[in-house]
Design a protein around this motif. Structure first.
Motif, PDB file in Angstrom:
ATOM      1  N   ALA A 275       0.742  -1.153   0.103  1.00  0.00           N
ATOM      2  CA  ALA A 275      -0.003  -0.084  -0.166  1.00  0.00           C
ATOM      3  C   ALA A 275       0.826   1.419   0.075  1.00  0.00           C
ATOM      4  N   VAL A 276       2.106   1.200   1.005  1.00  0.00           N
ATOM      5  CA  VAL A 276       2.861   2.399   0.935  1.00  0.00           C
ATOM      6  C   VAL A 276       3.548   2.521  -0.623  1.00  0.00           C
ATOM      7  N   TYR A 277       3.829   1.618  -1.129  1.00  0.00           N
ATOM      8  CA  TYR A 277       4.765   1.663  -2.423  1.00  0.00           C
ATOM      9  C   TYR A 277       3.644   2.180  -3.355  1.00  0.00           C
ATOM     10  N   TYR A 278       2.335   1.406  -3.432  1.00  0.00           N
ATOM     11  CA  TYR A 278       1.351   2.109  -4.744  1.00  0.00           C
ATOM     12  C   TYR A 278       0.844   3.512  -4.190  1.00  0.00           C
ATOM     13  N   SER A 279       1.150   3.839  -2.722  1.00  0.00           N
ATOM     14  CA  SER A 279       0.308   5.290  -2.657  1.00  0.00           C
ATOM     15  C   SER A 279       1.193   6.080  -3.373  1.00  0.00           C
ATOM     16  N   MET A 280       2.622   5.896  -3.820  1.00  0.00           N
ATOM     17  CA  MET A 280       3.610   6.807  -4.482  1.00  0.00           C
ATOM     18  C   MET A 280       3.450   6.604  -5.888  1.00  0.00           C
ATOM     19  N   THR A 281       2.388   5.898  -6.525  1.00  0.00           N
ATOM     20  CA  THR A 281       2.492   5.667  -7.911  1.00  0.00           C
ATOM     21  C   THR A 281       0.954   6.232  -8.461  1.00  0.00           C
ATOM     22  N   GLN A 282       1.045   6.386  -9.825  1.00  0.00           N
ATOM     23  CA  GLN A 282      -0.221   6.415 -10.270  1.00  0.00           C
ATOM     24  C   GLN A 282      -0.691   4.810 -10.945  1.00  0.00           C
ATOM     25  N   TRP A 283      -1.738   4.700 -10.460  1.00  0.00           N
ATOM     26  CA  TRP A 283      -1.870   3.002 -10.900  1.00  0.00           C
ATOM     27  C   TRP A 283      -3.344   2.943 -11.263  1.00  0.00           C
ATOM     28  N   ASN A 284      -3.736   2.576 -12.408  1.00  0.00           N
ATOM     29  CA  ASN A 284      -5.172   2.426 -12.797  1.00  0.00           C
ATOM     30  C   ASN A 284      -5.651   0.978 -12.690  1.00  0.00           C
ATOM     31  N   GLY A 285      -4.722   0.175 -11.986  1.00  0.00           N
ATOM     32  CA  GLY A 285      -5.134  -1.117 -11.750  1.00  0.00           C
ATOM     33  C   GLY A 285      -4.268  -2.158 -13.009  1.00  0.00           C
ATOM     34  N   ILE A 286      -3.834  -1.529 -13.966  1.00  0.00           N
ATOM     35  CA  ILE A 286      -2.913  -2.231 -15.003  1.00  0.00           C
ATOM     36  C   ILE A 286      -1.665  -1.967 -14.801  1.00  0.00           C
ATOM     37  N   THR A 287      -1.230  -0.664 -15.003  1.00  0.00           N
ATOM     38  CA  THR A 287      -0.089  -0.276 -15.128  1.00  0.00           C
ATOM     39  C   THR A 287       0.214   0.988 -13.877  1.00  0.00           C
ATOM     40  N   ALA A 288       1.206   0.796 -13.194  1.00  0.00           N
ATOM     41  CA  ALA A 288       1.483   1.695 -12.051  1.00  0.00           C
ATOM     42  C   ALA A 288       2.913   2.639 -12.310  1.00  0.00           C
TER      43      ALA A 288
ATOM     44  N   PHE B 115     -13.703   8.053   1.031  1.00  0.00           N
ATOM     45  CA  PHE B 115     -12.827   8.758  -0.122  1.00  0.00           C
ATOM     46  C   PHE B 115     -11.932   7.791  -0.807  1.00  0.00           C
ATOM     47  N   ILE B 116     -11.627   6.740  -0.004  1.00  0.00           N
ATOM     48  CA  ILE B 116     -10.764   5.654  -0.518  1.00  0.00           C
ATOM     49  C   ILE B 116     -11.546   5.102  -1.617  1.00  0.00           C
ATOM     50  N   TYR B 117     -12.890   4.751  -1.148  1.00  0.00           N
ATOM     51  CA  TYR B 117     -13.620   4.024  -2.311  1.00  0.00           C
ATOM     52  C   TYR B 117     -14.093   4.909  -3.481  1.00  0.00           C
ATOM     53  N   GLN B 118     -14.168   6.089  -3.260  1.00  0.00           N
ATOM     54  CA  GLN B 118     -14.464   7.186  -4.550  1.00  0.00           C
ATOM     55  C   GLN B 118     -13.162   7.182  -5.264  1.00  0.00           C
ATOM     56  N   ALA B 119     -12.008   7.380  -4.597  1.00  0.00           N
ATOM     57  CA  ALA B 119     -10.833   7.432  -5.519  1.00  0.00           C
ATOM     58  C   ALA B 119     -10.583   6.238  -6.418  1.00  0.00           C
ATOM     59  N   GLY B 120     -10.634   5.067  -5.722  1.00  0.00           N
ATOM     60  CA  GLY B 120     -10.594   3.762  -6.427  1.00  0.00           C
ATOM     61  C   GLY B 120     -11.378   3.156  -7.288  1.00  0.00           C
ATOM     62  N   PHE B 121     -12.712   3.247  -7.001  1.00  0.00           N
ATOM     63  CA  PHE B 121     -13.592   2.541  -7.788  1.00  0.00           C
ATOM     64  C   PHE B 121     -14.610   3.397  -8.353  1.00  0.00           C
ATOM     65  N   GLN B 122     -14.452   4.844  -8.181  1.00  0.00           N
ATOM     66  CA  GLN B 122     -15.355   5.774  -8.972  1.00  0.00           C
ATOM     67  C   GLN B 122     -14.399   6.393 -10.119  1.00  0.00           C
ATOM     68  N   GLN B 123     -13.039   6.749  -9.559  1.00  0.00           N
ATOM     69  CA  GLN B 123     -12.215   7.572 -10.331  1.00  0.00           C
ATOM     70  C   GLN B 123     -10.993   6.490 -10.921  1.00  0.00           C
ATOM     71  N   VAL B 124     -11.192   5.289 -10.496  1.00  0.00           N
ATOM     72  CA  VAL B 124     -10.109   4.089 -10.818  1.00  0.00           C
ATOM     73  C   VAL B 124      -8.653   4.734 -10.907  1.00  0.00           C
ATOM     74  N   GLN B 125      -8.446   5.289  -9.815  1.00  0.00           N
ATOM     75  CA  GLN B 125      -7.167   5.836  -9.113  1.00  0.00           C
ATOM     76  C   GLN B 125      -6.407   5.043  -8.084  1.00  0.00           C
ATOM     77  N   PHE B 126      -6.099   3.752  -8.139  1.00  0.00           N
ATOM     78  CA  PHE B 126      -5.782   3.081  -7.229  1.00  0.00           C
ATOM     79  C   PHE B 126      -4.752   3.402  -6.304  1.00  0.00           C
ATOM     80  N   GLY B 127      -3.714   4.255  -7.250  1.00  0.00           N
ATOM     81  CA  GLY B 127      -2.575   4.801  -6.284  1.00  0.00           C
ATOM     82  C   GLY B 127      -3.146   5.874  -5.236  1.00  0.00           C
ATOM     83  N   THR B 128      -4.179   6.702  -5.834  1.00  0.00           N
ATOM     84  CA  THR B 128      -4.598   7.730  -4.736  1.00  0.00           C
ATOM     85  C   THR B 128      -5.215   7.225  -3.418  1.00  0.00           C
TER      86      THR B 128
END
Ligand SMILES: Nc1ncnc2c1ncn2[C@@H]1O[C@H](COP(=O)(O)OP(=O)(O)O)[C@@H](O)[C@H]1O
Ligand SMILES: [Mg+2]
Lengths: 387, 319
Positions: B60-73, B275-288
């Motif tokens: 989680a800490v690693y991905y928090s510092m990426t832009q990740w749409n679920g496929i490419t980070a 907010f986590i849900y919104q970022a991840g599943f509505q905006q598809v920004q898993f990094g955020t």
């Protein structure tokens, strides 16, 4: 200081248990009255009713002549020492003792002075800042006492306060409580199941069984003149020997000799002065009775005089200051319903003898009986014939 | 395991010291062997903790510092954190979480009073106990649906208000940013009542009844007994319910918010969790989403540590 009076007080629990049944008791100003009886006989319930922790089903409890049945515990001005001590675990010893005074709006200086005084009397000064769990059993017991005495209440109620202590400490604390009560002069009801404790502490002792008062009297009176079979068997250790017997006219038929008590092969003449003092004997002539003999009224005939019975000796127990001799009486001992497994059912009686006695196990001993001290009970009612 | 180990070790140390040289040598050999066994035995548990908690947290800490749409980070770096702390919406969301904390005293105080009353064994207390516990057995989704009906413009609350003549003050609570958060808080409190009441009832059942009786004889009124005897003796239970209430406020309200308000109006009821849900599943920004997750994790960890300190027994003074 106060007088406490119970008038036909009855307690019936919702589940139908009658714990206390029509109890009449009067505790005088400054008196220490002991309530004694076997476990489950209603002592705690009676005490809790006086404290106001338990409603009275019927009857009246009065303090200084004022009925208090409907008075909240906190307005009765009575202090209680619980069997479990009930010390507040989150408060220090000092705060435990000061607790009640704080809520009675006593001045700070007054509280400090009274707690200091109680701590001095009870030798609790080194422990004032400790929590209850950091104290030994005896110290906790003292704190419980201290919590009661700082209040200077109208009366103390103590529910088996020594039952959680070891035997030696119990004897010591017993003496201290007696002394403390005498010097404070506070009316006290003291509950115990231990008849020795009751006898040594009380100015008067009330014996209860099955929620029913059996006898209230001074310790000596209870011991020498038990009102019924229950008191006779309960007070004294080892207990009074109780034997199923008959009263018969002495001598040959037509002869006007006094009554004799007959049990098994044994016959004992009853001293004329005893018969004279108790005309009730006449009614029991030819009838079954229960004979009671205290162990100390049976002696080695070689050492003391008196009418003699001969008993095979089953057991000799050396206790240092005395020797207890168990003798077979050749007939049934009286067995009360609640003591079936007691020694009495072995058809033996116990004698407490002078340690110089040479009576040995296996022989048939000559035993002298203090016939003036014999007790007689009606087998049907259990009441003493001598009353 | 290691705790008991340590305790035993300190307990026997003085005795060992008195026993002298040979004793000490034997002891140290024994303790070394014991320590080795302790480590060995705790290895499986340690492996589980690392696998189930350590690795995901690290990820989680690693991905928090990426832009990740679920496929490419795409790696961005720690700058995401400074950017986050400058984001006013983030602070709005944190503020919502902080405001929800204001509900905690009510979610504890009300059950305390209820438990105290039930504990007096008033007539029918068993029935009331079940009634108060009921919300605990209902899914958050169902509670949310009920709450939505209750607070809605044509809902139960407004109906009641107009019936008692307060029709003029009728509002759609879920329509205002602040009133919606209040409605959410009230629903949250209501749903916590059962759990906390049961905790306090259990606590009260563990208390020695003669303590209250002693206090009654000592001259305290029922209220005084509650505050001076019962409450202090319930400290542990209150701390425990505080912990689970705070945790629930921060991490169990997702379905409630989802059903009642979807985080709105605006960001009115968006908490970090939502907010986590919104970022991840509505905006598809898993990094955020991972970024918010790490922040929530840190906040909860701090709260947990503070509570651990609170619960730690004081030096011999506790009970
Ligand atoms: N709350 C209660 N409900 C029903 N029965 C009770 C209750 N408290 C005590 N009893 C019963 O009343 C009798 C007397 O109890 P208690 O006063 O505690 O006896 P003691 O103190 O002499 O040992 C016992 O038979 C006991 O089981
Ligand atoms: Mg009792």
């Amino acid at each position: 200081m106060a007088q406490i009076e119970l008038e036909s007080v009855t307690k019936e629990f919702p589940d139908g248990t009658t714990a206390v049944s029509s109890l009449d008791l009067a505790v005088g100003d400054g008196e220490l009255l002991v309530l004694v009886g076997p476990s489950g006989c209603g002592k705690t319930t009676a005490l809790r009713m006086v404290a106001g922790l338990e409603d009275v089903t019927s009857g009246t409890i009065s303090i200084d002549g004022r009925p208090v049945n409907d008075v909240e515990p906190r307005h009765r001005d009575i202090a209680m020492v619980f069997q479990s001590y009930a010390l507040y675990p989150h408060l220090s010893v000092y705060d435990n003792m000061a607790f009640s005074l704080k809520y009675r709006r006593a001045a700070k200086a007054e509280i400090r002075q009274r707690v200091a005084e109680a701590a001095r009397i009870l030798e609790l000064e080194p422990y004032l800042q400790r929590k209850p769990r950091q104290l030994s059993g005896g110290q906790r017991q003292r704190v419980a006492m201290g919590r009661a005495i700082v209040r200077q209440p109208r009366a103390f109620l103590m529910d088996e306060p020594l039952s959680n202590l070891d035997a030696k400490l119990r004897v010591q604390m017993r003496a201290e409580i007696a002394q403390l009560q005498r010097s404070l002069g506070t009316t006290t009801i003291y509950v115990t199941h231990d008849q020795t404790e009751a006898m040594t502490l009380g100015t008067r002792v009330a014996v209860i069984s099955g929620g029913v008062l059996q006898q209230v009297a001074a310790p000596q009176e209870l011991y020498r003149r038990p009102a019924n079979l229950f008191v006779a068997g309960f007070i004294g250790s080892p207990p009074m020997n109780l034997i199923d017997a008959r009263l018969e006219r002495g001598g040959a038929a037509g002869d006007d000799a006094g009554p004799v008590v007959v049990f098994g092969p044994h016959r004992l003449a009853i001293p004329p002065e005893v018969v004279a003092a108790h005309p009730a004997f006449e009614r029991y002539l030819g009838e079954a009775i229960v004979l009671g003999i205290r162990p100390e009224h049976l002696h080695d005939a070689a050492i003391a005089g008196g009418p003699v019975i001969k008993l095979p000796v089953r057991l000799r127990e050396e206790l240092g200051s005395e020797v207890q001799v168990h003798g077979a009486i050749g007939t049934a001992a009286h067995v009360s319903a609640d003591a079936a497994d007691d020694l009495r059912s072995l058809a033996t009686i116990v004698a407490r003898m002078d340690p110089r006695t040479k009576i040995a196990e296996g022989e048939t001993a000559e035993i002298a009986v203090d016939t003036a001290e014999l007790q007689f009970f009606d087998p049907a009612s259990g009441d003493s014939i001598l009353a | 395991m290691s705790l008991t180990e340590a305790k035993t070790a300190t307990a026997i140390r003085p005795a060992v010291r008195r026993r002298g040289r040979s004793g000490r040598a034997a002891h140290s050999r024994l303790s070394r062997r014991r320590r080795r066994a302790g480590i060995l035995l705790s290895l499986p548990a340690l492996a589980l903790v690392v696998a189930l908690i350590g690795i995901p947290v690290g990820q989680a800490v690693y991905y928090s510092m990426t832009q990740w749409n679920g496929i490419t980070a795409t790696w961005i770096g720690p700058s995401v954190y400074t950017a986050l702390f400058k984001d006013p919406i983030f602070w709005r969301v944190v503020e919502n979480n902080a405001l929800l904390l204001l509900a905690v005293p009510f979610a504890i105080g009300i059950p305390l009073v209820i438990a105290a009353l039930l504990n007096e064994h008033v007539r029918g207390w068993r029935f009331f106990r079940s009634v108060y516990f009921l919300p605990t057995a209902i899914s958050w989704v169902v509670i949310g649906m009920f709450a939505q009906r209750f607070f809605a413009a044509t809902g139960v609350l407004n109906n009641l208000l107009s019936h008692v003549g307060f029709g003029a003050s009728a509002t759609d609570m879920l329509a205002g940013e602040h009133s919606a958060l209040v409605a959410l808080a009230i629903t949250f409190i209501w749903s916590m009542v059962g759990t906390n009441t049961i905790i306090f009832l259990t606590g009260m059942a563990t208390l020695d009844p003669t303590l209250t009786e002693a206090a009654r004889v000592d001259g305290l009124s029922r209220t005084q007994i509650f505050f001076r005897v019962t409450l202090p003796l319930l400290t542990r239970f209150i701390q425990f319910s505080f912990v689970i209430t705070v945790i629930s406020a921060f991490s169990a309200l997702f379905s409630l918010i989802f059903v009642m308000t979807s985080g709105g109006p605006g960001f009115g009821t968006t908490t970090l969790e939502f907010f986590i849900y919104q970022a991840g599943f509505q905006q598809v920004q898993f990094g955020t989403a991972a970024l918010y997750g790490v922040v929530l994790f840190v906040i909860m960890a701090i709260a947990g540590l503070v509570q651990l300190r609170l619960i730690k027994p004081d030096d011999g003074g506790g009970w």
